[in-house]
Design a protein around this motif. Structure first.
Motif, PDB file in Angstrom:
ATOM      1  N   VAL A 521      31.223 103.946  44.708  1.00  5.04           N
ATOM      2  CA  VAL A 521      30.081 103.536  45.536  1.00  5.04           C
ATOM      3  C   VAL A 521      29.524 102.264  44.913  1.00  5.04           C
ATOM      4  O   VAL A 521      29.176 102.247  43.724  1.00  5.04           O
ATOM      5  N   PHE A 522      29.428 101.178  45.676  1.00  4.63           N
ATOM      6  CA  PHE A 522      28.956  99.898  45.161  1.00  4.63           C
ATOM      7  C   PHE A 522      27.557  99.618  45.698  1.00  4.63           C
ATOM      8  O   PHE A 522      27.354  99.555  46.916  1.00  4.63           O
ATOM      9  N   LEU A 523      26.605  99.459  44.788  1.00  9.38           N
ATOM     10  CA  LEU A 523      25.240  99.060  45.141  1.00  9.38           C
ATOM     11  C   LEU A 523      25.134  97.568  44.905  1.00  9.38           C
ATOM     12  O   LEU A 523      25.164  97.100  43.757  1.00  9.38           O
ATOM     13  N   VAL A 524      24.996  96.803  45.973  1.00 11.67           N
ATOM     14  CA  VAL A 524      25.106  95.350  45.914  1.00 11.67           C
ATOM     15  C   VAL A 524      23.731  94.704  45.779  1.00 11.67           C
ATOM     16  O   VAL A 524      22.829  94.964  46.590  1.00 11.67           O
ATOM     17  N   GLY A 525      23.557  93.873  44.734  1.00 10.47           N
ATOM     18  CA  GLY A 525      22.391  93.010  44.615  1.00 10.47           C
ATOM     19  C   GLY A 525      21.119  93.675  44.161  1.00 10.47           C
ATOM     20  O   GLY A 525      20.039  93.094  44.299  1.00 10.47           O
ATOM     21  N   VAL A 526      21.172  94.870  43.610  1.00 12.74           N
ATOM     22  CA  VAL A 526      19.977  95.583  43.165  1.00 12.74           C
ATOM     23  C   VAL A 526      20.178  95.999  41.716  1.00 12.74           C
ATOM     24  O   VAL A 526      21.248  96.490  41.343  1.00 12.74           O
ATOM     25  N   GLY A 527      19.160  95.787  40.881  1.00 10.56           N
ATOM     26  CA  GLY A 527      19.206  96.211  39.492  1.00 10.56           C
ATOM     27  C   GLY A 527      17.942  96.936  39.100  1.00 10.56           C
ATOM     28  O   GLY A 527      17.194  97.434  39.950  1.00 10.56           O
ATOM     29  N   GLY A 528      17.688  97.023  37.808  1.00 13.97           N
ATOM     30  CA  GLY A 528      16.463  97.631  37.317  1.00 13.97           C
ATOM     31  C   GLY A 528      16.485  99.139  37.375  1.00 13.97           C
ATOM     32  O   GLY A 528      17.538  99.788  37.408  1.00 13.97           O
ATOM     33  N   ALA A 529      15.281  99.723  37.414  1.00 13.02           N
ATOM     34  CA  ALA A 529      15.134 101.170  37.328  1.00 13.02           C
ATOM     35  C   ALA A 529      15.764 101.890  38.516  1.00 13.02           C
ATOM     36  O   ALA A 529      16.326 102.979  38.369  1.00 13.02           O
ATOM     37  N   LEU A 530      15.671 101.273  39.705  1.00 13.12           N
ATOM     38  CA  LEU A 530      16.248 101.928  40.879  1.00 13.12           C
ATOM     39  C   LEU A 530      17.763 102.036  40.758  1.00 13.12           C
ATOM     40  O   LEU A 530      18.354 103.080  41.043  1.00 13.12           O
ATOM     41  N   ALA A 531      18.402 100.952  40.341  1.00 10.50           N
ATOM     42  CA  ALA A 531      19.848 100.981  40.179  1.00 10.50           C
ATOM     43  C   ALA A 531      20.251 101.979  39.098  1.00 10.50           C
ATOM     44  O   ALA A 531      21.244 102.710  39.244  1.00 10.50           O
ATOM     45  N   THR A 532      19.491 102.042  38.018  1.00 11.66           N
ATOM     46  CA  THR A 532      19.785 102.995  36.955  1.00 11.66           C
ATOM     47  C   THR A 532      19.671 104.432  37.459  1.00 11.66           C
ATOM     48  O   THR A 532      20.505 105.291  37.146  1.00 11.66           O
ATOM     49  N   ALA A 533      18.617 104.706  38.246  1.00 12.04           N
ATOM     50  CA  ALA A 533      18.435 106.062  38.783  1.00 12.04           C
ATOM     51  C   ALA A 533      19.600 106.468  39.667  1.00 12.04           C
ATOM     52  O   ALA A 533      20.047 107.621  39.640  1.00 12.04           O
ATOM     53  N   LEU A 534      20.131 105.526  40.458  1.00  7.03           N
ATOM     54  CA  LEU A 534      21.233 105.853  41.351  1.00  7.03           C
ATOM     55  C   LEU A 534      22.545 105.989  40.590  1.00  7.03           C
ATOM     56  O   LEU A 534      23.311 106.926  40.831  1.00  7.03           O
ATOM     57  N   THR A 535      22.824 105.064  39.668  1.00  7.79           N
ATOM     58  CA  THR A 535      24.096 105.112  38.950  1.00  7.79           C
ATOM     59  C   THR A 535      24.182 106.326  38.032  1.00  7.79           C
ATOM     60  O   THR A 535      25.265 106.869  37.812  1.00  7.79           O
ATOM     61  N   THR A 536      23.060 106.761  37.477  1.00  2.78           N
ATOM     62  CA  THR A 536      23.061 107.953  36.622  1.00  2.78           C
ATOM     63  C   THR A 536      22.776 109.232  37.397  1.00  2.78           C
ATOM     64  O   THR A 536      22.826 110.322  36.824  1.00  2.78           O
ATOM     65  N   TRP A 537      22.467 109.102  38.676  1.00  2.00           N
ATOM     66  CA  TRP A 537      22.133 110.233  39.565  1.00  2.00           C
ATOM     67  C   TRP A 537      20.964 111.049  38.990  1.00  2.00           C
ATOM     68  O   TRP A 537      20.974 112.266  38.951  1.00  2.00           O
ATOM     69  N   ARG A 538      19.919 110.298  38.540  1.00  2.00           N
ATOM     70  CA  ARG A 538      18.709 110.931  38.002  1.00  2.00           C
ATOM     71  C   ARG A 538      17.511 110.450  38.824  1.00  2.00           C
ATOM     72  O   ARG A 538      16.561 109.864  38.312  1.00  2.00           O
ATOM     73  N   GLN A 539      17.585 110.710  40.113  1.00  3.27           N
ATOM     74  CA  GLN A 539      16.517 110.263  41.019  1.00  3.27           C
ATOM     75  C   GLN A 539      15.197 110.953  40.703  1.00  3.27           C
ATOM     76  O   GLN A 539      14.122 110.376  40.913  1.00  3.27           O
ATOM     77  N   GLY A 540      15.255 112.191  40.211  1.00  6.36           N
ATOM     78  CA  GLY A 540      14.024 112.902  39.880  1.00  6.36           C
ATOM     79  C   GLY A 540      13.250 112.236  38.765  1.00  6.36           C
ATOM     80  O   GLY A 540      12.015 112.210  38.784  1.00  6.36           O
ATOM     81  N   ASP A 541      13.951 111.661  37.769  1.00  8.03           N
ATOM     82  CA  ASP A 541      13.268 110.961  36.680  1.00  8.03           C
ATOM     83  C   ASP A 541      12.549 109.732  37.212  1.00  8.03           C
ATOM     84  O   ASP A 541      11.423 109.421  36.800  1.00  8.03           O
ATOM     85  N   TRP A 542      13.213 109.004  38.123  1.00  6.49           N
ATOM     86  CA  TRP A 542      12.550 107.828  38.695  1.00  6.49           C
ATOM     87  C   TRP A 542      11.314 108.257  39.493  1.00  6.49           C
ATOM     88  O   TRP A 542      10.262 107.612  39.405  1.00  6.49           O
ATOM     89  N   ALA A 543      11.427 109.324  40.288  1.00  2.98           N
ATOM     90  CA  ALA A 543      10.291 109.783  41.088  1.00  2.98           C
ATOM     91  C   ALA A 543       9.136 110.220  40.196  1.00  2.98           C
ATOM     92  O   ALA A 543       7.962 109.989  40.527  1.00  2.98           O
ATOM     93  N   ALA A 544       9.443 110.849  39.047  1.00  8.28           N
ATOM     94  CA  ALA A 544       8.379 111.244  38.123  1.00  8.28           C
ATOM     95  C   ALA A 544       7.678 110.017  37.549  1.00  8.28           C
ATOM     96  O   ALA A 544       6.447 109.996  37.389  1.00  8.28           O
ATOM     97  N   SER A 545       8.448 108.969  37.240  1.00  6.42           N
ATOM     98  CA  SER A 545       7.842 107.727  36.751  1.00  6.42           C
ATOM     99  C   SER A 545       6.990 107.067  37.827  1.00  6.42           C
ATOM    100  O   SER A 545       5.903 106.546  37.547  1.00  6.42           O
ATOM    101  N   GLU A 546       7.471 107.097  39.065  1.00  9.25           N
ATOM    102  CA  GLU A 546       6.703 106.534  40.177  1.00  9.25           C
ATOM    103  C   GLU A 546       5.399 107.295  40.375  1.00  9.25           C
ATOM    104  O   GLU A 546       4.337 106.695  40.626  1.00  9.25           O
TER     105      GLU A 546
END
Length: 651
Positions: A521-546
């Protein structure tokens, strides 16, 4: 007649002062017809009018000491309003300072006399109850089964893979999990309500249900049905047999015999937002209904909403850990700037793998929007380019030439960015149709499938194909996609909304979950915390930070927000009344359309009931205040005070 000689009726009216039960005397001619839950017609004292209403209960006597008016007529032969739905409607309306009759319009579909009479005369066979056998897919050691029996409130991160049913149909693994959970509850002769955002999810869920339970036990209810079919489904749900009711957001109000489970898939989807008054999210209605009924509650998704993360943090919802399954292999391409010629802005590494994958099966390309016209942004600061005349978005016409406004057509000659004063434009979004055209030329021997809101495609086979889909319109592929390209991430994040990052993460996660195990799965042109959450499949950690960030700023859902819209004087009066409650503050007011003003009221959850009562009192005051006509002037429209709790349109 059963229960008494006095009928307590809720008048079906949007007027806040009529949102209460009124007592009416039951005349002898109607004694054999009246039952709690039927629709009735009643007289109103003002102007001799006749209004529709709901007969909520029958009692022996009234506290009113004067002479009661008589019921005018009984409309429905079958009781449509069951006590559980009435209790839910009343509680939901009180939480949002709304009218219970508005909630009942969502809960009870329009009546069809012929359907009602044929249903009453029939003796439907609901089918056999299933036998609880296989463990629920994706969960460890019977944890979901124990939670269902105990009536727990749970969040479950679903298996991000497509699965093949015994019937040969491919569905998302989440659909099988919800279907098996409902089957487990049905085996105990209890009903389930399964709530999904749209018909695409509903099709998958119904396929999964038909693989594990008798189809006669499944009730489908949604806006795509004819009015008569939807009313028939509603009548079936009012029966004594345990059922599984599947539908969109209004399904949370469906009647259900011995309710044992409310399950909600992807509660953060914007389609879950209720646009009709009082605008209560089905997630909040489900929380109330589980408290009233004791049923289990299951939130499921690939990326939890920030609201669900808050519920987990305060201990109101428990997180259930799923089986360790293979997560999608997500590759962020933010630093891969080189693009192949004619590759529709796809980085070279993703382009090469897409070419290889397309030889063996379908490849999904997700884009931000439909159409052909490329949208533009400032090349320097990436702010969306706006028309200087009307503020509309700038785009390049399909036939080429100078950039023009999408709304008024004004040419963007001499455009300059108001943010950084840059003068160069760049395309940030190319619509699905144009992307499909470009990919069709680049892959001349590959079939190209376009799926968007106007041309929806629910499923594609396992044969080689390029599937170009707008976000949320991705078909499910037999065996999963051999590669997924997530384009236009930069453009998606430019939307002005508090929830833009949360929405993007959910869109990308749902698309990534359609890939075949092991495929990229290629995520094009996006980096930072969102890209990290998707590539590591840890969306819950990002939502907790948000959530932590919003808590620091007192943004929802860390606090609740109510919007108050009225004339400047009425807004000021309402704000004065509600800010007397401890812990309440207000933002604004600011002018809106039609000479009205709007203020935002922020408050803690513990103050919600009192804030609702104060604002409700202001609504009644404004609606009932007397207005004297002025000679020679036209009669003014009645003043209004509109209140919306947890308004999703608040930026």
């Amino acid at each position: 007649m059963t229960g008494g000689s006095v009928a307590r009726v809720l008048v079906d009216s949007p007027l806040p002062q009529l949102d209460q039960l009124f007592d009416y005397r039951v005349p002898d001619r109607l004694r054999d017809q009246v039952k709690a839950g039927v629709r009735v017609r009643v007289p109103l004292r003002s102007g001799g009018r006749i209004a529709n209403g709901w007969l909520v209960e029958l009692v022996e006597s009234s506290e009113f000491e004067g002479r009661l008016s008589e019921l005018e007529d009984v409309v429905s032969e079958v009781p449509l309003l069951v006590p559980e739905v009435w209790a839910l409607a009343r509680a939901v309306a009180d939480r949002a300072a709304g009218n219970a009759s508005d909630v009942l319009r969502l809960a009870v579909p329009s009546r069809y006399v012929r359907v009602e009479r044929s249903w009453a005369a029939a003796a439907p066979d609901p089918g056999a109850l299933p036998q609880a056998s296989a463990p629920i897919h994706g969960a460890d050691d019977g944890r979901l089964e124990r939670g269902l029996r105990a009536g727990e409130r749970m969040w479950f991160s679903a298996d991000p893979r497509p699965v093949r049913l015994d019937s040969g149909v491919w569905v998302g693994a989440w659909a099988l999990t919800l279907a098996q959970a409902a089957a487990r509850v049905l085996a105990d002769d209890r009903s389930s309500l399964l709530i999904v955002p749209d018909y695409r999810d509903q099709e998958q869920l119904q396929s999964a249900l038909e693989a594990v339970v008798d189809a006669r036990r499944i009730i489908r209810t949604d806006a795509r049905q004819t009015g008569g079919a939807r009313f028939r489904s509603f009548l079936d749900a009012t029966g004594d047999a345990a059922r599984i009711v599947v539908g969109n957001r209004s399904t949370v109000y469906a009647p259900a015999a011995r309710l044992g489970l409310i399950a909600m898939w992807d509660d953060g989807d914007s389609l879950m937002n209720e646009p009709l008054a009082p605008g209560v999210h089905p997630r909040d209605a489900a929380l109330i209904r589980t408290e009233q009924s004791g049923a289990a509650l299951l939130f499921a998704g690939h990326a939890p909403s920030v609201e669900v993360v808050r519920l987990v943090e305060i201990g109101w919802v428990v997180e259930v850990t799923g089986t360790r399954h293979a997560r999608p292999r997500v590759i962020a391409t933010e630093n891969q700037f080189s693009q192949e010629p004619g590759s529709a802005r796809i980085p070279s590494a993703a382009w090469r793998q897409a070419q290889e994958a397309a030889r063996h099966g379908p490849v999904l390309v997700q884009v931000a929007r439909p159409g052909n016209t490329p949208l533009l942004a400032c090349d320097r600061c990436r702010e969306p380019a706006r028309c200087a005349a009307c503020g509309g978005g700038l785009a390049i016409p399909r036939e080429g030439g100078v950039a023009r406004c999408l709304l008024c057509g004004t040419a963007a000659n001499g455009w300059a960015c108001p943010t950084c004063e840059g003068t160069r434009l760049r395309a940030v979004t190319i619509g699905a149709s144009r992307t499909a055209d470009e990919l069709g030329r680049a892959f001349p021997n590959t079939r190209v499938v376009l799926s968007d809101g106007e041309k929806p495609v629910l499923r594609v086979g396992a044969d080689p194909a390029l599937v170009v889909a707008t976000r949320g319109a991705e078909p499910i592929a037999d065996g999963g996609y051999r590669a997924v390209l997530l384009l236009d991430g930069e453009r998606m994040l430019l939307r002005e909304s508090l929830r833009v990052a949360e929405d993007c993460l959910r869109w990308w996660s749902n698309a990534a979950a359609l890939v075949a195990p092991g495929s990229p799965v290629f995520l094009v042109g996006v980096g930072g915390a969102l890209a990290t959450a998707l590539t590591t499949w840890r969306q819950g950690d990002w939502a907790a930070s948000e959530l932590a960030s919003r808590r620091a700023l007192r943004f929802p859902p860390a606090v609740r927000v109510a919007s108050v819209t009225a004339s400047a004087a009425n807004v000021a009066s309402a704000v004065t009344a509600v800010t007397a409650v401890p812990g309440v503050d207000a933002l604004g007011p600011t002018p809106v359309d039609d000479g009205l003003s709007r203020a935002l009221v922020r408050f803690d959850y513990a103050a919600g009931a009192r804030v609702a009562r104060e604002l409700r009192a202001e609504m009644i005051r404004v609606a009932t205040e007397r207005r004297r006509p002025v000679s020679g002037r036209p009669v003014r429209r009645p003043a209004v005070l509109r209140v919306r709790f947890d308004d999703p349109d608040v930026p």
